[in-house]
Design a protein around this motif. Structure first.
Motif, short mmCIF file in Angstrom:
data_model
loop_
_atom_site.label_atom_id
_atom_site.label_comp_id
_atom_site.label_asym_id
_atom_site.label_seq_id
_atom_site.Cartn_x
_atom_site.Cartn_y
_atom_site.Cartn_z
N LEU A 411 -6.88 16.02 50.13
CA LEU A 411 -8.12 15.28 50.33
C LEU A 411 -9.27 16.24 50.62
CD1 LEU A 411 -6.73 12.53 52.75
CD2 LEU A 411 -6.74 12.53 50.24
N THR A 412 -10.42 15.93 50.07
CA THR A 412 -11.65 16.64 50.42
C THR A 412 -12.56 15.64 51.12
OG1 THR A 412 -11.48 18.14 48.53
CG2 THR A 412 -13.63 17.93 49.58
N VAL A 413 -12.79 15.88 52.40
CA VAL A 413 -13.58 14.97 53.21
C VAL A 413 -15.00 15.51 53.29
CG1 VAL A 413 -13.68 13.69 55.38
CG2 VAL A 413 -11.49 14.51 54.53
N PRO A 414 -16.00 14.76 52.85
CA PRO A 414 -17.36 15.29 52.83
C PRO A 414 -17.90 15.52 54.24
CG PRO A 414 -17.34 12.94 52.32
CD PRO A 414 -15.92 13.38 52.34
N ALA A 415 -18.91 16.34 54.32
CA ALA A 415 -19.54 16.63 55.61
C ALA A 415 -20.05 15.34 56.24
CB ALA A 415 -20.69 17.62 55.42
N ASN A 416 -19.70 15.16 57.53
CA ASN A 416 -20.11 13.97 58.28
C ASN A 416 -19.70 12.67 57.59
OD1 ASN A 416 -21.57 15.43 60.41
ND2 ASN A 416 -22.98 15.97 58.77
N GLY A 417 -18.61 12.72 56.85
CA GLY A 417 -18.15 11.55 56.13
C GLY A 417 -16.68 11.29 56.38
N SER A 418 -16.09 10.41 55.57
CA SER A 418 -14.70 10.04 55.74
C SER A 418 -14.08 9.71 54.40
CB SER A 418 -14.57 8.85 56.70
OG SER A 418 -15.22 7.70 56.16
N VAL A 419 -12.74 9.70 54.40
CA VAL A 419 -11.97 9.35 53.21
C VAL A 419 -10.82 8.47 53.66
CG1 VAL A 419 -10.41 10.22 51.42
CG2 VAL A 419 -12.56 11.38 51.85
N ALA A 420 -10.52 7.41 52.90
CA ALA A 420 -9.41 6.51 53.21
C ALA A 420 -8.43 6.51 52.04
CB ALA A 420 -9.91 5.10 53.50
N VAL A 421 -7.12 6.63 52.36
CA VAL A 421 -6.07 6.61 51.34
C VAL A 421 -4.94 5.72 51.83
CG1 VAL A 421 -6.61 8.88 50.41
CG2 VAL A 421 -5.01 8.69 52.30
N ARG A 422 -4.20 5.15 50.89
CA ARG A 422 -3.05 4.33 51.23
C ARG A 422 -1.78 5.18 51.26
NH1 ARG A 422 -3.46 -1.07 51.41
NH2 ARG A 422 -5.46 -2.01 50.79
N LEU A 423 -0.88 4.88 52.19
CA LEU A 423 0.36 5.62 52.34
C LEU A 423 1.54 4.66 52.22
CD1 LEU A 423 -0.59 7.85 55.43
CD2 LEU A 423 -0.81 8.42 53.00
N ALA A 424 2.73 5.24 52.18
CA ALA A 424 3.95 4.44 52.12
C ALA A 424 4.36 4.01 53.52
CB ALA A 424 5.07 5.25 51.46
N THR A 425 5.04 2.88 53.60
CA THR A 425 5.56 2.42 54.88
C THR A 425 6.85 3.17 55.21
OG1 THR A 425 6.81 0.65 53.80
CG2 THR A 425 4.59 0.12 54.55
N ARG A 426 7.22 3.13 56.49
CA ARG A 426 8.47 3.70 56.99
C ARG A 426 8.66 5.15 56.53
NH1 ARG A 426 11.27 -0.07 59.47
NH2 ARG A 426 13.06 1.35 59.59
N SER A 427 7.63 5.97 56.75
CA SER A 427 7.65 7.36 56.30
C SER A 427 7.06 8.27 57.36
CB SER A 427 6.86 7.52 54.98
OG SER A 427 7.39 6.70 53.96
N LEU A 428 7.37 9.57 57.22
CA LEU A 428 6.81 10.61 58.07
C LEU A 428 5.89 11.49 57.24
CD1 LEU A 428 9.97 11.71 60.09
CD2 LEU A 428 7.97 10.57 61.04
N TYR A 429 4.74 11.83 57.80
CA TYR A 429 3.76 12.67 57.12
C TYR A 429 3.28 13.78 58.06
CZ TYR A 429 3.26 8.98 53.57
OH TYR A 429 3.49 8.07 52.59
N VAL A 430 2.85 14.89 57.45
CA VAL A 430 2.20 15.97 58.19
C VAL A 430 0.74 16.02 57.76
CG1 VAL A 430 2.09 18.45 58.64
CG2 VAL A 430 4.31 17.31 58.44
N LEU A 431 -0.15 15.87 58.72
CA LEU A 431 -1.59 15.99 58.48
C LEU A 431 -2.01 17.42 58.79
CD1 LEU A 431 -4.29 14.34 57.93
CD2 LEU A 431 -4.52 14.28 60.40
N ASP A 432 -2.46 18.15 57.75
CA ASP A 432 -2.80 19.57 57.91
C ASP A 432 -4.26 19.78 57.53
OD1 ASP A 432 -2.88 22.28 58.16
OD2 ASP A 432 -1.48 22.73 56.54
N PRO A 433 -5.17 19.78 58.53
CA PRO A 433 -6.59 19.98 58.23
C PRO A 433 -6.95 21.46 58.22
CG PRO A 433 -6.32 19.42 60.53
CD PRO A 433 -4.93 19.48 59.94
N HIS A 434 -7.88 21.84 57.35
CA HIS A 434 -8.37 23.21 57.33
C HIS A 434 -9.50 23.43 58.31
CE1 HIS A 434 -6.59 24.03 53.05
NE2 HIS A 434 -5.76 23.41 53.86
N ALA A 435 -9.94 22.37 58.95
CA ALA A 435 -10.93 22.39 60.03
C ALA A 435 -10.69 21.12 60.84
CB ALA A 435 -12.35 22.45 59.48
N PRO A 436 -11.16 21.08 62.09
CA PRO A 436 -10.88 19.91 62.93
C PRO A 436 -11.39 18.61 62.31
CG PRO A 436 -11.68 21.72 64.27
CD PRO A 436 -11.85 22.15 62.84
N VAL A 437 -10.53 17.58 62.35
CA VAL A 437 -10.87 16.25 61.86
C VAL A 437 -10.36 15.21 62.86
CG1 VAL A 437 -10.81 16.93 59.42
CG2 VAL A 437 -8.72 16.05 60.52
#
Length: 468
Positions: A411-437
């Protein structure tokens, strides 16, 4: 004049001259010493960097949905209305030890998870639960993340007014007892009621405290939970019945500490917020500045946009007294609410699908800053949506990677903005930001609404410096 007198006079004069010269030289030396830099010797104190041994990672869940008053002969009895289904694990797939806590007066209660360190590293662990109730006295969908126990936390949400049957849940997954103090902030400021004083939470147990027993009639409470002896996991089960119709249920997670900026994301509006008129607002922000008077600046931004909706609203917060602000004029969609105050505060947003039979509501709590790869889980239920907010002035790249080996979302999140995406249920994910979010999960379905913020991982044991 005799020779002796001449000699004495000469000797005395010589002494005076020598003394005067010495005094002058001393003054010159002092002035010179003050005005001229002296050579200095700088020696750094001896220090030894050390990394403490990592501790086990511990999480405690909220458990199933509870109800009070079903037994007409014992109105204060708490019973289990709907079990909680939990999805959890570790980032490395190694799993975690599972423990079931006992809920006092009810029986088997919420789950707790413990993951031992892997060598010299703590293990990142995550779990999220969900439950659905469909009964005459309780109806709706609730989702909540299992959280590490804390010594101090805040519960923003719920009510003790007529029609509400809210419960404060206190879980101790540790091995020693915890003593808890509950401070309720309301229209009269902070109070420590008798029912919230010196509550002993035994190891491996969860205790249920009706909110009405702490602040009967209070419509906008905020509860501070302070523990000694052992950290505890605090949460709030909120529910409401309008006349004889249940109007929704939610499990409200803790806020770890006050901040000058609160970012509440993933708020899902399913119908125009002013559709029912001012008397039935469906989007309401609750705020509290516990210690100091403050001015709060509230802005609302739609997901995927960078410009706030309308002008920011400024409100005055009285120290120790919660304030609610209706957010009207919102069309269906996903939103982020940002509260900037000049004193540390807490906040949360109440959002409802409506106020009729079959409607549900959710309390959305602030999303803390995530700056390191962090694990989170999605439970069963409605399809989860992840909203990632970038508070910086530069675009940020964020990787969302499922732990089961599927392809990552970049994901590329714009400056001072946001992005929304749909994920799968009953799953584990790792959120890895290149800067604080900041990020949050939201769940929306037919008669179902819930939101869970993503917390940062607590896997890095910080280095400390020892001065012998």
């Amino acid at each position: 004049m005799s020779d002796r007198r001449v000699f004495r006079w000469a000797t005395t004069s010589a002494r005076l001259l020598i003394g005067t010269a010495v005094s002058v030289l001393a003054v010159v030396a002092v002035v010179t010493a003050v005005s001229v830099p002296w050579p200095t010797v700088v020696r750094e104190p001896l220090s030894v960097p050390a990394t403490p041994a990592p501790a086990a990672s511990v999480l405690a869940c909220d458990g199933g949905l509870l109800t009070i008053g079903r037994n007409p002969t014992a109105a204060s009895t708490v019973t289990l209305a709907a079990p909680q289904s939990v999805v959890g694990g570790t980032a490395d797939g190694g799993g975690a030890a599972e423990q079931q806590l006992m809920t006092t007066g009810v029986g088997p209660g919420p789950l707790a998870y413990t993951a031992q360190p892997n060598g010299d590293q703590r293990v990142d662990i995550a779990a999220t639960g969900a439950a659905t109730a469909n009964a005459d006295d309780l109806s709706g969908f609730a989702a909540s993340a299992c959280r590490p126990p804390l010594l101090d936390s805040w519960l923003v949400g719920g009510s003790a007014a007529t029609g509400a049957a809210d419960l404060v849940l206190l879980a101790n997954p540790g091995a020693v007892p915890a003593t808890v103090q509950l401070t309720v902030y309301g229209v009269d400021g902070p109070e420590t009621p008798l029912g919230g004083t010196d509550l002993v939470i035994a190891p491996g147990t969860q205790r249920v405290v009706p909110l009405a027993g702490l602040a009967l009639g209070e419509e906008t409470p905020v509860v501070r939970v302070s523990a000694v002896g052992a950290p505890i996991h605090a949460s709030l089960q909120a529910s409401i019945t309008r006349t004889l119709t249940p109007g929704g249920v939610d499990q409200v997670g803790p806020i770890a500490h006050t901040e000058n900026r609160q970012v509440i994301t993933g708020i899902t509006v399913t119908r125009p917020t002013d559709a029912d008129g001012a008397a039935n607002e469906t989007t309401v922000l609750r705020m509290l500045s516990p210690s100091l008077p403050a001015t709060a600046r509230v802005s609302v931004t739609s997901a995927g946009r960078t410009d706030p909706i309308g002008e920011a609203q400024e409100v005055s917060l009285e120290a120790g007294k919660p304030l609610e602000l209706a957010l009207s004029g919102l069309t269906p969609g996903a939103y982020t609410v940002t509260v900037d105050s000049d004193a540390p505060a807490v906040a949360a947003v109440w959002q409802a699908t409506g106020v009729s039979e079959g409607d549900d509501f959710a309390w959305y709590t602030p999303a803390p800053e995530v700056a390191v790869p962090s694990l989170f889980a999605t439970p069963g239920g409605p399809t989860p949506s992840l909203t990632v907010v970038n508070p910086t002035d530069e675009p940020v790249t964020v990787d969302v990677t499922p732990t089961d080996g599927d392809s990552a979302l970049n994901l590329t999140v714009p400056a001072n903005g946001s992005v929304a995406v749909r994920l799968a249920t009953r799953s584990l994910y790792v959120l890895d930001p290149h800067a604080p979010v900041r990020a949050g999960l939201s769940f929306t379905g037919d008669g179902a609404l819930a939101g869970v913020p993503v917390w940062p991982a607590d896997v890095v044991t910080p280095e400390i410096v020892v001065y012998p």
